[in-house]
Structure formats: structure tokens, C-alpha cells
Design a protein around this motif. Structure first.
Motif, PDB file in Angstrom:
ATOM      1  N   GLN A   1      31.473  -8.015  14.044  1.00 31.24           N
ATOM      2  CA  GLN A   1      32.449  -7.507  13.092  1.00 31.24           C
ATOM      3  C   GLN A   1      32.507  -8.422  11.872  1.00 31.24           C
ATOM      4  O   GLN A   1      31.839  -9.445  11.817  1.00 31.24           O
ATOM      5  CB  GLN A   1      33.818  -7.424  13.754  1.00 31.24           C
ATOM      6  CG  GLN A   1      33.830  -6.486  14.959  1.00 31.24           C
ATOM      7  CD  GLN A   1      35.213  -6.364  15.566  1.00 31.24           C
ATOM      8  OE1 GLN A   1      36.118  -5.837  14.947  1.00 31.24           O
ATOM      9  NE2 GLN A   1      35.360  -6.878  16.774  1.00 31.24           N
ATOM     10  N   SER A   2      33.316  -8.031  10.898  1.00 31.89           N
ATOM     11  CA  SER A   2      33.547  -8.832   9.690  1.00 31.89           C
ATOM     12  C   SER A   2      32.255  -9.121   8.938  1.00 31.89           C
ATOM     13  O   SER A   2      31.997 -10.249   8.522  1.00 31.89           O
ATOM     14  CB  SER A   2      34.263 -10.144  10.031  1.00 31.89           C
ATOM     15  OG  SER A   2      35.472  -9.887  10.700  1.00 31.89           O
ATOM     16  N   LYS A   3      31.438  -8.107   8.785  1.00 27.23           N
ATOM     17  CA  LYS A   3      30.199  -8.231   8.026  1.00 27.23           C
ATOM     18  C   LYS A   3      30.392  -7.609   6.644  1.00 27.23           C
ATOM     19  O   LYS A   3      31.278  -6.781   6.443  1.00 27.23           O
ATOM     20  CB  LYS A   3      29.041  -7.519   8.751  1.00 27.23           C
ATOM     21  CG  LYS A   3      28.654  -8.173  10.061  1.00 27.23           C
ATOM     22  CD  LYS A   3      28.050  -9.521   9.795  1.00 27.23           C
ATOM     23  CE  LYS A   3      27.515 -10.191  11.034  1.00 27.23           C
ATOM     24  NZ  LYS A   3      26.853 -11.448  10.718  1.00 27.23           N
ATOM     25  N   SER A   4      29.543  -8.011   5.695  1.00 29.55           N
ATOM     26  CA  SER A   4      29.555  -7.419   4.359  1.00 29.55           C
ATOM     27  C   SER A   4      28.245  -6.681   4.141  1.00 29.55           C
ATOM     28  O   SER A   4      27.300  -6.817   4.933  1.00 29.55           O
ATOM     29  CB  SER A   4      29.726  -8.507   3.289  1.00 29.55           C
ATOM     30  OG  SER A   4      28.522  -9.242   3.148  1.00 29.55           O
ATOM     31  N   TYR A   5      28.171  -5.941   3.050  1.00 32.82           N
ATOM     32  CA  TYR A   5      26.945  -5.202   2.751  1.00 32.82           C
ATOM     33  C   TYR A   5      25.767  -6.156   2.618  1.00 32.82           C
ATOM     34  O   TYR A   5      24.648  -5.837   2.997  1.00 32.82           O
ATOM     35  CB  TYR A   5      27.101  -4.362   1.475  1.00 32.82           C
ATOM     36  CG  TYR A   5      25.859  -3.604   1.148  1.00 32.82           C
ATOM     37  CD1 TYR A   5      25.557  -2.411   1.804  1.00 32.82           C
ATOM     38  CD2 TYR A   5      24.939  -4.079   0.215  1.00 32.82           C
ATOM     39  CE1 TYR A   5      24.396  -1.712   1.535  1.00 32.82           C
ATOM     40  CE2 TYR A   5      23.765  -3.390  -0.059  1.00 32.82           C
ATOM     41  CZ  TYR A   5      23.503  -2.214   0.612  1.00 32.82           C
ATOM     42  OH  TYR A   5      22.339  -1.521   0.348  1.00 32.82           O
ATOM     43  N   ASN A   6      26.003  -7.341   2.054  1.00 31.12           N
ATOM     44  CA  ASN A   6      24.921  -8.293   1.782  1.00 31.12           C
ATOM     45  C   ASN A   6      24.479  -9.105   2.988  1.00 31.12           C
ATOM     46  O   ASN A   6      23.473  -9.803   2.918  1.00 31.12           O
ATOM     47  CB  ASN A   6      25.322  -9.231   0.640  1.00 31.12           C
ATOM     48  CG  ASN A   6      25.446  -8.477  -0.667  1.00 31.12           C
ATOM     49  OD1 ASN A   6      24.663  -7.597  -0.969  1.00 31.12           O
ATOM     50  ND2 ASN A   6      26.462  -8.818  -1.450  1.00 31.12           N
ATOM     51  N   ASP A   7      25.222  -9.053   4.091  1.00 31.75           N
ATOM     52  CA  ASP A   7      24.803  -9.793   5.284  1.00 31.75           C
ATOM     53  C   ASP A   7      23.541  -9.169   5.864  1.00 31.75           C
ATOM     54  O   ASP A   7      23.494  -7.961   6.096  1.00 31.75           O
ATOM     55  CB  ASP A   7      25.904  -9.772   6.354  1.00 31.75           C
ATOM     56  CG  ASP A   7      27.091 -10.649   5.998  1.00 31.75           C
ATOM     57  OD1 ASP A   7      26.899 -11.674   5.325  1.00 31.75           O
ATOM     58  OD2 ASP A   7      28.215 -10.301   6.401  1.00 31.75           O
ATOM     59  N   PRO A   8      22.484  -9.985   6.060  1.00 35.64           N
ATOM     60  CA  PRO A   8      21.257  -9.426   6.625  1.00 35.64           C
ATOM     61  C   PRO A   8      21.443  -9.037   8.091  1.00 35.64           C
ATOM     62  O   PRO A   8      22.283  -9.600   8.797  1.00 35.64           O
ATOM     63  CB  PRO A   8      20.259 -10.583   6.504  1.00 35.64           C
ATOM     64  CG  PRO A   8      21.099 -11.811   6.501  1.00 35.64           C
ATOM     65  CD  PRO A   8      22.396 -11.435   5.839  1.00 35.64           C
ATOM     66  N   ILE A   9      20.670  -8.069   8.501  1.00 34.40           N
ATOM     67  CA  ILE A   9      20.657  -7.676   9.911  1.00 34.40           C
ATOM     68  C   ILE A   9      19.752  -8.668  10.624  1.00 34.40           C
ATOM     69  O   ILE A   9      18.576  -8.826  10.273  1.00 34.40           O
ATOM     70  CB  ILE A   9      20.116  -6.246  10.103  1.00 34.40           C
ATOM     71  CG1 ILE A   9      20.979  -5.249   9.340  1.00 34.40           C
ATOM     72  CG2 ILE A   9      20.053  -5.891  11.583  1.00 34.40           C
ATOM     73  CD1 ILE A   9      20.407  -3.836   9.311  1.00 34.40           C
ATOM     74  N   GLU A  10      20.306  -9.368  11.599  1.00 33.93           N
ATOM     75  CA  GLU A  10      19.546 -10.359  12.361  1.00 33.93           C
ATOM     76  C   GLU A  10      19.735 -10.101  13.835  1.00 33.93           C
ATOM     77  O   GLU A  10      20.758  -9.541  14.242  1.00 33.93           O
ATOM     78  CB  GLU A  10      20.021 -11.764  12.005  1.00 33.93           C
ATOM     79  CG  GLU A  10      19.828 -12.103  10.539  1.00 33.93           C
ATOM     80  CD  GLU A  10      20.387 -13.465  10.161  1.00 33.93           C
ATOM     81  OE1 GLU A  10      19.795 -14.084   9.274  1.00 33.93           O
ATOM     82  OE2 GLU A  10      21.400 -13.889  10.737  1.00 33.93           O
ATOM     83  N   PRO A  11      18.781 -10.517  14.671  1.00 36.78           N
ATOM     84  CA  PRO A  11      18.930 -10.323  16.109  1.00 36.78           C
ATOM     85  C   PRO A  11      20.182 -11.045  16.629  1.00 36.78           C
ATOM     86  O   PRO A  11      20.500 -12.144  16.172  1.00 36.78           O
ATOM     87  CB  PRO A  11      17.675 -10.961  16.711  1.00 36.78           C
ATOM     88  CG  PRO A  11      16.704 -11.078  15.587  1.00 36.78           C
ATOM     89  CD  PRO A  11      17.517 -11.176  14.331  1.00 36.78           C
ATOM     90  N   PHE A  12      20.890 -10.394  17.514  1.00 37.12           N
ATOM     91  CA  PHE A  12      22.056 -11.007  18.165  1.00 37.12           C
ATOM     92  C   PHE A  12      22.191 -10.460  19.552  1.00 37.12           C
ATOM     93  O   PHE A  12      21.606  -9.496  19.909  1.00 37.12           O
ATOM     94  CB  PHE A  12      23.341 -10.812  17.345  1.00 37.12           C
ATOM     95  CG  PHE A  12      23.714  -9.370  17.092  1.00 37.12           C
ATOM     96  CD1 PHE A  12      24.591  -8.713  17.941  1.00 37.12           C
ATOM     97  CD2 PHE A  12      23.195  -8.665  16.012  1.00 37.12           C
ATOM     98  CE1 PHE A  12      24.945  -7.385  17.706  1.00 37.12           C
ATOM     99  CE2 PHE A  12      23.548  -7.343  15.767  1.00 37.12           C
ATOM    100  CZ  PHE A  12      24.423  -6.700  16.625  1.00 37.12           C
TER     101      PHE A  12
END
Length: 99
Positions: free
Chosen positions: A88-99
Motif C-alpha cells: 500500500q501507500s504507493k505512488s504512480y512513480n514507484d517502480p514495480i519490484e518483486p515483493f
């Protein structure tokens, strides 16, 4: 070049990815403890494992985004979608990374 187990390049989400998001939305809302009026898939990456992991950036209203990891089982194992995890608490600019 495709690397088994590696993430694909980020792609714009289309109708098929939105259907995956719609399918797991009740699980996402339960896990987040929130009801999302806006729930629009924006970008996604895939990871081929013993099935497929979808890493999906979803717009949930305003400047707010969540990242989902959804596992799709192989058809020979019954297929099916499962919310594996979310951030949660992501922005449009946050890259998609493995989690």
C-alpha cells in the motif's frame, strides 16, 4: 530476452489485467481494511514460475496506488487466481519490484 523466473518489462494494463484485478478486489479490500471505489489497473509485469506471478500497479483514487502480486496457477493444476501479497501507500512513480 526472456528469462524464466525474471520479471518482464512493465506494460500498460489492458482488459485482461483489469479482469484479474476485479477478480481479487474483494481479497485486496479485506487485506487493506478499505473499500476502493476506484480500482484501475495501470501497469503490470509478469514472472513465469510454476504458473505466473502478476505484479500490478492499481490506481485506487487520488494520488494513491497499490501494488499487487497475483498468482495464476497452471491450467493443469486447475488454474485460478490468488492474491499473494500487496503493498500500500504507493505512488504512480514507484517502480514495480518483486515483493
Amino acid at each position: 530476452m526472456f528469462l524464466c523466473g525474471g520479471l518482464s518489462e512493465a506494460q500498460e494494463a489492458g482488459e485482461n489485467i483489469q479482469k484479474i484485478c476485479d477478480n481479487v478486489k474483494p481479497d485486496v479490500q479485506k487485506k487493506a481494511g478499505k473499500n476502493y471505489e476506484v480500482f484501475t489497473a495501470v501497469l503490470y509485469e509478469t514472472q513465469v514460475v510454476a504458473g505466473t506471478n502478476y505484479y500490478i500497479k492499481v490506481h485506487v483514487g487520488g494520488e494513491n496506488y497499490v501494488h499487487l502480486r497475483v498468482f495464476e496457477n497452471l491450467p493443469c493444476y486447475g488454474g485460478g487466481l490468488e492474491l499473494s501479497d500487496m503493498q500500500q501507500s504507493k505512488s504512480y512513480n514507484d517502480p514495480i519490484e518483486p515483493f
